[in-house]
Design an enzyme around this catalytic site. Structure first.
Site, PDB file in Angstrom:
ATOM      1  N   ASP A 135      -1.852 -73.495  34.592  1.00  0.00           N
ATOM      2  CA  ASP A 135      -0.786 -73.975  35.470  1.00  0.00           C
ATOM      3  C   ASP A 135       0.401 -73.010  35.542  1.00  0.00           C
ATOM      4  O   ASP A 135       0.870 -72.526  34.503  1.00  0.00           O
ATOM      5  CB  ASP A 135      -0.307 -75.319  34.888  1.00  0.00           C
ATOM      6  CG  ASP A 135       0.703 -76.018  35.766  1.00  0.00           C
ATOM      7  OD1 ASP A 135       0.317 -76.514  36.827  1.00  0.00           O
ATOM      8  OD2 ASP A 135       1.894 -76.070  35.379  1.00  0.00           O
ATOM      9  N   ASP A 173      -6.869 -78.615  32.270  1.00  0.00           N
ATOM     10  CA  ASP A 173      -5.656 -78.036  32.838  1.00  0.00           C
ATOM     11  C   ASP A 173      -4.789 -77.583  31.663  1.00  0.00           C
ATOM     12  O   ASP A 173      -4.654 -78.295  30.670  1.00  0.00           O
ATOM     13  CB  ASP A 173      -4.913 -79.104  33.662  1.00  0.00           C
ATOM     14  CG  ASP A 173      -4.252 -78.520  34.886  1.00  0.00           C
ATOM     15  OD1 ASP A 173      -3.462 -77.584  34.724  1.00  0.00           O
ATOM     16  OD2 ASP A 173      -4.505 -79.016  36.003  1.00  0.00           O
ATOM     17  N   GLU A 175      -3.231 -70.430  38.324  1.00  0.00           N
ATOM     18  CA  GLU A 175      -2.410 -70.820  39.462  1.00  0.00           C
ATOM     19  C   GLU A 175      -1.222 -69.872  39.455  1.00  0.00           C
ATOM     20  O   GLU A 175      -0.384 -69.929  38.552  1.00  0.00           O
ATOM     21  CB  GLU A 175      -1.918 -72.263  39.318  1.00  0.00           C
ATOM     22  CG  GLU A 175      -1.151 -72.702  40.564  1.00  0.00           C
ATOM     23  CD  GLU A 175      -0.108 -73.776  40.315  1.00  0.00           C
ATOM     24  OE1 GLU A 175       0.174 -74.528  41.252  1.00  0.00           O
ATOM     25  OE2 GLU A 175       0.437 -73.853  39.201  1.00  0.00           O
ATOM     26  N   HIS A 211      -4.377 -80.959  44.348  1.00  0.00           N
ATOM     27  CA  HIS A 211      -3.497 -82.115  44.120  1.00  0.00           C
ATOM     28  C   HIS A 211      -2.053 -81.870  44.567  1.00  0.00           C
ATOM     29  O   HIS A 211      -1.228 -82.773  44.475  1.00  0.00           O
ATOM     30  CB  HIS A 211      -3.532 -82.483  42.636  1.00  0.00           C
ATOM     31  CG  HIS A 211      -2.961 -81.370  41.784  1.00  0.00           C
ATOM     32  ND1 HIS A 211      -3.558 -80.124  41.692  1.00  0.00           N
ATOM     33  CD2 HIS A 211      -1.853 -81.301  41.035  1.00  0.00           C
ATOM     34  CE1 HIS A 211      -2.828 -79.360  40.920  1.00  0.00           C
ATOM     35  NE2 HIS A 211      -1.779 -80.041  40.503  1.00  0.00           N
ATOM     36  N   ASP A 212      -1.746 -80.637  44.982  1.00  0.00           N
ATOM     37  CA  ASP A 212      -0.382 -80.320  45.428  1.00  0.00           C
ATOM     38  C   ASP A 212      -0.290 -80.165  46.942  1.00  0.00           C
ATOM     39  O   ASP A 212       0.791 -79.880  47.466  1.00  0.00           O
ATOM     40  CB  ASP A 212       0.095 -78.995  44.804  1.00  0.00           C
ATOM     41  CG  ASP A 212       0.271 -79.093  43.302  1.00  0.00           C
ATOM     42  OD1 ASP A 212       0.592 -80.191  42.804  1.00  0.00           O
ATOM     43  OD2 ASP A 212       0.090 -78.063  42.625  1.00  0.00           O
TER      44      ASP A 212
HETATM   45  C1  GLC Z   1       1.739 -76.715  39.174  1.00  0.00           C
HETATM   46  C2  GLC Z   1       0.961 -77.993  39.373  1.00  0.00           C
HETATM   47  C3  GLC Z   1       1.866 -79.040  39.917  1.00  0.00           C
HETATM   48  C4  GLC Z   1       2.977 -79.262  38.926  1.00  0.00           C
HETATM   49  C5  GLC Z   1       3.698 -77.962  38.579  1.00  0.00           C
HETATM   50  C6  GLC Z   1       4.540 -78.104  37.357  1.00  0.00           C
HETATM   51  O1  GLC Z   1       2.189 -76.188  40.375  1.00  0.00           O
HETATM   52  O2  GLC Z   1      -0.149 -77.757  40.184  1.00  0.00           O
HETATM   53  O3  GLC Z   1       1.195 -80.241  40.180  1.00  0.00           O
HETATM   54  O4  GLC Z   1       3.899 -80.182  39.432  1.00  0.00           O
HETATM   55  O5  GLC Z   1       2.800 -76.915  38.298  1.00  0.00           O
HETATM   56  O6  GLC Z   1       3.744 -78.184  36.210  1.00  0.00           O
END
Ligand code: GLC
Length: 528
Positions: A202, A101, A259, A333-334
């Site tokens: 991310d 990640d 993402e 995970h979100d």
């Molecule tokens: C992304 C991650 C999430 C995190 C956020 C801040 O959305 O998937 O889990 O809290 O970024 O890094």
């Protein structure tokens, strides 16, 4: 001109590990790197080819590892760098690639750069972050951070503020600073040299900001307004994405997935395709179908139908097909567990429900990602008090719901439906063992799906075509590579559906096949 399109990662089947709750090798109830290594055999049997590991870097864990205090060392909670190297090595021996990640939008406030920036306003690190001075005694603007509260945090003892899109312990990096960007690229090269295959990147569409506005019309009773229009998908971001591709991703041959929430389809080209930065992206247009608007408040729920969801999914497939490639997912995970999200009633949350969902997304055009536990049909876990949540977003959303007028009970209800902790429960390895020995388990179905995707190249290369003729509750589509046609039919209704003129070889089904019909929650994959 020769196509520059990046085809990396298209044949992979990826499994996402959330290390804290995957597998605990040393009995402290916290998952760890050795635990992941121990389970490589299980993952190999499942048929996956690549692992995405959520952040395991040094971190005070304010946002469970997405607040990195040192990109070059491991969080002792998870293990040592030697153990990380061991994991990369052992995975490689089994033919499994590793994807780390990569958090580039922000660091932890405990990162050395931020500490130096605070300690000495003259240091070069000051410009690695975003600082602003008080405006007429007020914070520079009234934007709300993703996790609730202002995006501006006062620097104690000064009239200055620093900016954070997420928690106040996650100050945003200033991407306008070239030296800072070079340091990040150096770190990316360092990780690639360890033998990993690439990165899940991310919150990457946050790196460019537009922070000129000061007073914005509030969208909640907290007097704040969503930061998204000013921090996400801001014009000018393409310059940074292009540079990153040229400096690191292309020369290092990284497999990358971004993402990037809410990127307009007209801007996909910055992310994927011939000139895009990444091998693929996650498209979130069809993810929050149960929420209203795009300020992503969990208490603003909306009624939805399967047909509406299907249209969002089809649009995503058709739009991305024009440009490049996507990572397919129904959980991460979100997100809450998919079976709860799609089937709100307990009596519907069955083997058939988990497998019809699985079949629906797994054969779409893109690289499938399986989130840990999804292959076991894991469900949400209800929590009775806000204190039992270990997730900063859940707590922030709870406060926002209260300030928007929800009662405590209502707020708790909404948080339970959406909390990220639903996905972060420890994996039950006894249950996994049971399912391994059960031919009619969700796990066995996932194994059939991975084998099928590897066997039928049409499922990787074929184009996508939607089918709407089987009824509004049936998600049906076709993949076609010019030689083979594969039809996927998924019945989301509790009523048997008639399907006319469908014949061919049945490649997969989650229930006995009755010619001419789809049973409730049945998925059938047919080769024409
Ligand atoms: C992304 C991650 C999430 C995190 C956020 C801040 O959305 O998937 O889990 O809290 O970024 O890094």
């Amino acid at each position: 001109m020769q196509s520059m399109e990046n085809y990396r990662g298209r044949e992979e089947i990826v499994y996402q590990v959330y290390p804290k709750s995957f597998c605990d090798s040393d009995g402290d109830d916290i998952g760890d790197l050795k635990g992941i290594t121990e389970k490589l055999g299980y993952l190999k049997d499942l048929g996956i080819t690549m692992l995405w590991i959520c952040p395991v870097y040094a971190s005070p864990m304010d946002d469970n590892g997405y607040d990195i205090s040192d990109y070059y060392s491991m969080n002792p909670m998870f293990g040592t760098m030697d153990e990380m190297e061991q994991l990369i090595h052992e995975a490689g021996r089994k033919g499994i690639k590793i994807m780390m990640d990569l958090v580039l939008n922000h660091t932890s406030d405990e990162h050395e750069w931020f500490r130096k920036a605070l300690a000495d306003p003259q240091s070069k690190y000051r410009d690695y972050y975003i600082f602003e001075t008080l405006q007429n005694g007020c914070p520079p603007s009234n934007l709300r951070s993703v996790f609730g509260g202002s995006v501006w945090e006062p620097v104690p003892g000064t009239d200055e503020y620093y900016f954070h899109s997420f928690s106040k312990k996650q100050p945003d990096l200033n991407w306008e600073n070239k030296e800072m960007r070079s340091e990040l690229y150096e770190m990316i090269r360092w990780w690639m040299n360890k033998g990993i295959a690439g990165f899940r990147v991310d919150a990457i569409n946050f790196i460019k900001k537009d922070l000129n506005a000061s007073v914005i019309k509030p969208d909640g009773k907290d007097g704040l307004a969503s930061c998204f229009p000013y921090t996400r998908n801001v014009e000018g971001i393409q310059k940074f994405l292009k540079e990153m591709r040229k400096e690191v991703f292309e020369p290092c041959g990284c497999i990358t997935v971004s993402e990037a929430v809410d990127v307009p389809y007209s801007e996909l080209g910055n992310y994927i395709g011939d000139q895009g930065c990444f091998s693929m992206m996650f498209d979130f247009h069809y993810t929050n179908f149960d929420l209203e608007g795009n300020d992503e408040k969990w208490h603003k729920r909306k009624d939805w139908t399967m047909e509406e969801f299907r249209e969002l999914l089809f649009e995503s497939q058709e739009e991305i097909q024009k440009t490049g490639w996507q990572g397919l997912f129904i959980e991460n995970h979100d997100q809450p567990r998919a079976v709860n999200k799609f089937f709100p009633f307990k009596e519907d949350q069955t083997y058939e429900a988990s497998t019809v969902l699985a079949g629906m997304y797994f054969f779409l055009r893109g690289t499938p990602f399986i989130y840990q536990g999804q292959e076991l049909g894991v469900k949400n876990v209800w929590r009775d008090s806000i204190e039992s949540f270990d997730d900063i977003e859940s707590r922030g959303q709870y406060e926002t719901a209260l300030s928007d007028g929800c009662t405590k009970e209502e707020a708790l209800y909404y948080i339970n439906l959406r909390s990220r902790d639903n996905a972060r429960q420890m994996i039950d390895w006894e249950e996994a063992g049971r399912q391994e020995n059960d031919k009619k388990s969700v796990l066995s179905f996932y194994k059939e799906m991975t084998a099928l995707r590897k066997r039928e190249s049409c499922l990787v290369q074929g184009s996508f075509k939607p089918h709407r003729e089987y009824g509004k509750d049936v998600v049906a589509y076709e993949r076609n590579d010019g030689f083979t046609r594969i039809l996927v039919l998924c019945n989301f209704s509790k009523i048997r559906q008639e399907i006319k003129n469908v014949d061919g070889k049945i490649l997969l089904s989650n229930q006995p096949v009755i010619q001419g019909f789809l049973e409730p929650f049945q998925v059938i994959v047919i080769k024409k």
